[in-house]
Design a protein around this motif. Structure first.
Motif, mmCIF file in Angstrom:
data_model
loop_
_atom_site.group_PDB
_atom_site.id
_atom_site.type_symbol
_atom_site.label_atom_id
_atom_site.label_comp_id
_atom_site.label_asym_id
_atom_site.label_seq_id
_atom_site.Cartn_x
_atom_site.Cartn_y
_atom_site.Cartn_z
ATOM 1 N N ASP A 91 -27.020 23.534 108.515
ATOM 2 C CA ASP A 91 -26.612 22.164 108.823
ATOM 3 C C ASP A 91 -27.724 21.347 109.465
ATOM 4 O OD1 ASP A 91 -24.096 22.493 107.748
ATOM 5 O OD2 ASP A 91 -23.130 22.942 109.663
ATOM 6 N N ALA A 92 -28.474 21.964 110.377
ATOM 7 C CA ALA A 92 -29.516 21.230 111.102
ATOM 8 C C ALA A 92 -30.633 20.769 110.187
ATOM 9 C CB ALA A 92 -30.084 22.093 112.227
ATOM 10 N N LEU A 93 -30.746 21.361 109.001
ATOM 11 C CA LEU A 93 -31.801 20.992 108.057
ATOM 12 C C LEU A 93 -31.346 19.966 107.032
ATOM 13 C CD1 LEU A 93 -33.427 24.481 107.478
ATOM 14 C CD2 LEU A 93 -34.437 22.540 108.676
ATOM 15 N N LYS A 94 -30.138 19.470 107.183
ATOM 16 C CA LYS A 94 -29.657 18.421 106.283
ATOM 17 C C LYS A 94 -30.133 17.073 106.824
ATOM 18 C CE LYS A 94 -25.723 21.195 104.803
ATOM 19 N NZ LYS A 94 -24.253 21.366 104.817
ATOM 20 N N ILE A 95 -31.421 16.824 106.591
ATOM 21 C CA ILE A 95 -32.120 15.682 107.167
ATOM 22 C C ILE A 95 -32.673 14.827 106.034
ATOM 23 C CG2 ILE A 95 -33.943 14.931 108.749
ATOM 24 C CD1 ILE A 95 -33.912 17.796 109.892
ATOM 25 N N ASP A 114 -40.179 27.570 115.691
ATOM 26 C CA ASP A 114 -39.497 26.291 115.645
ATOM 27 C C ASP A 114 -40.109 25.458 114.517
ATOM 28 O OD1 ASP A 114 -38.178 27.059 118.150
ATOM 29 O OD2 ASP A 114 -40.126 26.658 119.075
ATOM 30 N N VAL A 116 -38.172 14.851 113.781
ATOM 31 C CA VAL A 116 -37.181 15.754 114.337
ATOM 32 C C VAL A 116 -37.864 17.068 114.711
ATOM 33 C CG1 VAL A 116 -35.072 17.070 113.876
ATOM 34 C CG2 VAL A 116 -35.305 14.739 112.987
ATOM 35 N N LEU A 137 -36.905 20.987 115.701
ATOM 36 C CA LEU A 137 -35.800 21.927 115.617
ATOM 37 C C LEU A 137 -36.187 23.253 116.259
ATOM 38 C CD1 LEU A 137 -34.706 21.338 111.899
ATOM 39 C CD2 LEU A 137 -33.654 20.394 113.969
ATOM 40 N N ASP A 150 -33.748 30.031 116.094
ATOM 41 C CA ASP A 150 -33.023 31.052 116.850
ATOM 42 C C ASP A 150 -33.448 32.468 116.499
ATOM 43 O OD1 ASP A 150 -31.921 31.454 114.351
ATOM 44 O OD2 ASP A 150 -29.885 30.866 114.919
ATOM 45 N N PHE A 166 -31.253 26.863 113.092
ATOM 46 C CA PHE A 166 -32.002 25.846 113.818
ATOM 47 C C PHE A 166 -31.049 24.860 114.475
ATOM 48 C CE2 PHE A 166 -34.717 27.454 110.492
ATOM 49 C CZ PHE A 166 -35.915 27.669 111.155
ATOM 50 N N ALA A 167 -31.513 24.268 115.576
ATOM 51 C CA ALA A 167 -30.736 23.263 116.294
ATOM 52 C C ALA A 167 -31.695 22.225 116.850
ATOM 53 C CB ALA A 167 -29.936 23.906 117.427
ATOM 54 N N PRO A 168 -31.246 20.966 117.016
ATOM 55 C CA PRO A 168 -32.133 19.931 117.556
ATOM 56 C C PRO A 168 -32.721 20.340 118.900
ATOM 57 C CG PRO A 168 -30.134 18.952 116.682
ATOM 58 C CD PRO A 168 -29.915 20.444 116.658
#
Length: 512
Positions: free
Chosen positions: A88-92, A110, A120, A122, A125, A130-132
């Motif tokens: 989800d975090a890579l849906k940029i 990262d 962005v 990220l 983990d 990945f997370a912001p």
């Protein structure tokens, strides 16, 4: 000197002679870099091991499409395969490229993701999630980022990062002669302080490098003359407390070109830094003279200009993008891959513009092998990488294309030489030892390799250092760590993958 412990160094059977390089195209998940004129540039490829399983994964920028994370499912020494991973975090939207690095030094890589729009960061983990990630004191503006590089200065716990911004999207008189300024972000304790690097001349690549081996990295920037038109040039910034541009007084030679990408390495094994710049019309191989900051163009002397297509019948000038350096035959001499392709429909440049594979000979000359090696694609190529995807000791190839499918090729060259793969780690800040040097002695002499983050065209590789050894069966190497500490010389049999880990005064060497 540092103490080291060696754990069970075992070798595979060595090959002895080199034949023609050969690559085989593979079937891989669908991905294209798409979009309008703001995505004529970009299309970077990040290569990194996002779950530390010893296999290199891919993140391809998408432009108007979403980026693609491709997990490496290859079998060691066997078939190369990738599968798409939904994160989800890579849906940029609007991505132009990405670079992997361990910003917070937690051991997981990262990502700095460049965009048309706010960039962005990220946090990884360690299992490809990945997370912001916020950088205290840094606010990313609505800019058009096309270049990035990072280094660790002095004893800082966090990296110094440079962001290159292309055309100023807010300038109503643009895009020509409307280049944006660039941004240097430096840590100050647990916060960051941003500094504007001006003037900016529309960068498409930048690289921190300790090119003179003086102990400090400077920032080289390659700029696109298509937009600055006049008054601009290539740049190198001295990373003083107040950064300044190198000038003629420092020996810096003024170079103007349609700069697209940077690669740096001692390709001729003479102990001095070489820089390879991609551009429209000709590719610029530069040799450092050893005098100040003087780099001289030598592409025609070395057969590396690659200024026109070598097949396809289009005689107009070529457009070079990403430059990847690596020894594809393991003969002890680095070769050059250059991704090629028209910006879009520029009539003065070739439309049928195949990628180059310049093979270096023993006398330091380069010869074109792109067509015979099977990589002469006519797509509009952008970001690329040479990396060993199945751990068989041969560098494979991945290429991102504009409005055409991603291409991955397996290196199936026969009768190649010996090799050694060295993955460098350290505890504490800067876990991937950015700024370190690896020096390796083989039967041909000394190879030197700097560990950097940046360069290329909108993407780079965070992975082990691959050394071709030709007929050498027992190599000797050492690591010069970012703080200048030297490891002892370490003996290793050829044809294996080693991880070098520094913990305090110890260095552990183990297969991985």
């Amino acid at each position: 000197m540092m103490r080291f412990r060696i754990f069970a160094l075992c070798a595979l059977i060595a090959a002895q002679a080199q034949a023609e390089p050969m690559f085989r195209p593979l079937s891989v998940p669908e991905h294209q870099y798409t979009g309008g004129w703001e995505h004529f540039v970009g299309g970077g490829l990040a290569v990194f091991d996002c779950d530390d399983d010893g296999r290199l994964d891919l993140l391809a920028a998408g432009g108007a499409s979403m980026p693609s994370l491709l997990r490496n499912t290859s079998t060691d020494l066997g078939k190369i395969s990738f599968e798409a991973s939904d994160v989800d975090a890579l849906k940029i939207a609007g991505t132009t490229g990405a670079y992997p690095l361990d910003i917070d030094s937690d051991g997981a890589l990262d990502l700095v993701v460049m965009r048309v729009g706010p960039d962005v960061v990220l946090q990884g983990d360690g299992v490809c999630g990945f997370a912001p990630m916020a950088l205290s004191g840094v606010t990313f503006g609505d800019q058009w980022s096309t270049a990035f590089s990072a280094t660790w200065e002095a004893d800082n716990a966090y990296p110094t990062m440079a962001f290159g911004h292309y055309v100023d999207r807010a300038d109503p008189d643009g895009p020509f002669e409307a280049c944006d300024t660039n941004t240097l972000v430096r840590p100050a304790g647990s916060n960051y302080v941003a500094t504007t690097l001006a003037p900016g001349f529309c960068p498409l690549s930048m690289l921190f490098s300790d090119w003179s081996r003086g102990g400090d990295a400077d920032l080289r920037i390659s700029n696109d003359r298509h937009y600055y038109v006049r008054g601009g040039a290539e740049q190198m910034w001295k990373m003083a407390p107040s950064p300044r541009l190198f000038s003629e007084a420092d020996g810096w030679i003024n170079h103007e070109l349609w700069g697209m990408g940077i690669a740096a390495r001692d390709v001729d094994r003479n102990g001095l830094a070489d820089v390879f710049l991609s551009s429209m019309a000709d590719q610029r191989l530069q040799e450092w003279s050893g005098l100040g900051a003087e780099f001289k163009d030598v592409p025609f002397d070395r057969g590396a200009a690659a200024h026109r297509p070598y097949t396809g019948g289009d005689g107009r000038p070529s457009t070079g993008w990403h430059i990847a350096l690596g020894d594809v035959q393991n003969d002890g001499f680095d070769d050059v891959f250059i991704s090629k392709g028209n910006v879009q429909q520029m009539p003065g440049s070739a439309m049928d513009d195949p990628n180059n594979l310049l093979i270096q000979t023993e006398n330091g000359q380069f010869e074109e092998h792109g067509q015979t090696a099977g990589i002469a694609s006519f797509h509009r190529a952008r970001g690329a990488a040479l990396a060993d995807f199945n751990n068989d000791g041969l560098l494979d190839l991945a290429v991102v294309n504009r409005v055409a499918p991603l291409e991955i090729y397996r290196n199936v060259s026969a009768e190649t030489g010996n090799w050694l793969s060295i993955d460098v780690r350290q505890s504490g800040p800067n876990t991937r030892a950015t700024g370190a040097w690896v020096e390796l002695l083989d039967d041909l002499g000394l190879q030197t390799r700097e560990l950097t983050v940046g360069g290329g065209h909108a993407g780079g590789v965070a992975g082990p250092q691959h050394f071709g050894l030709d007929n050498t069966t027992d190599a000797t190497f050492r690591v010069i760590w970012p703080d200048g500490t030297l490891s002892d010389w370490i003996e290793a049999r050829a044809n294996q993958r080693l991880r070098i880990t520094r913990t305090g005064d110890d260095v552990d060497v183990s297969p991985y």
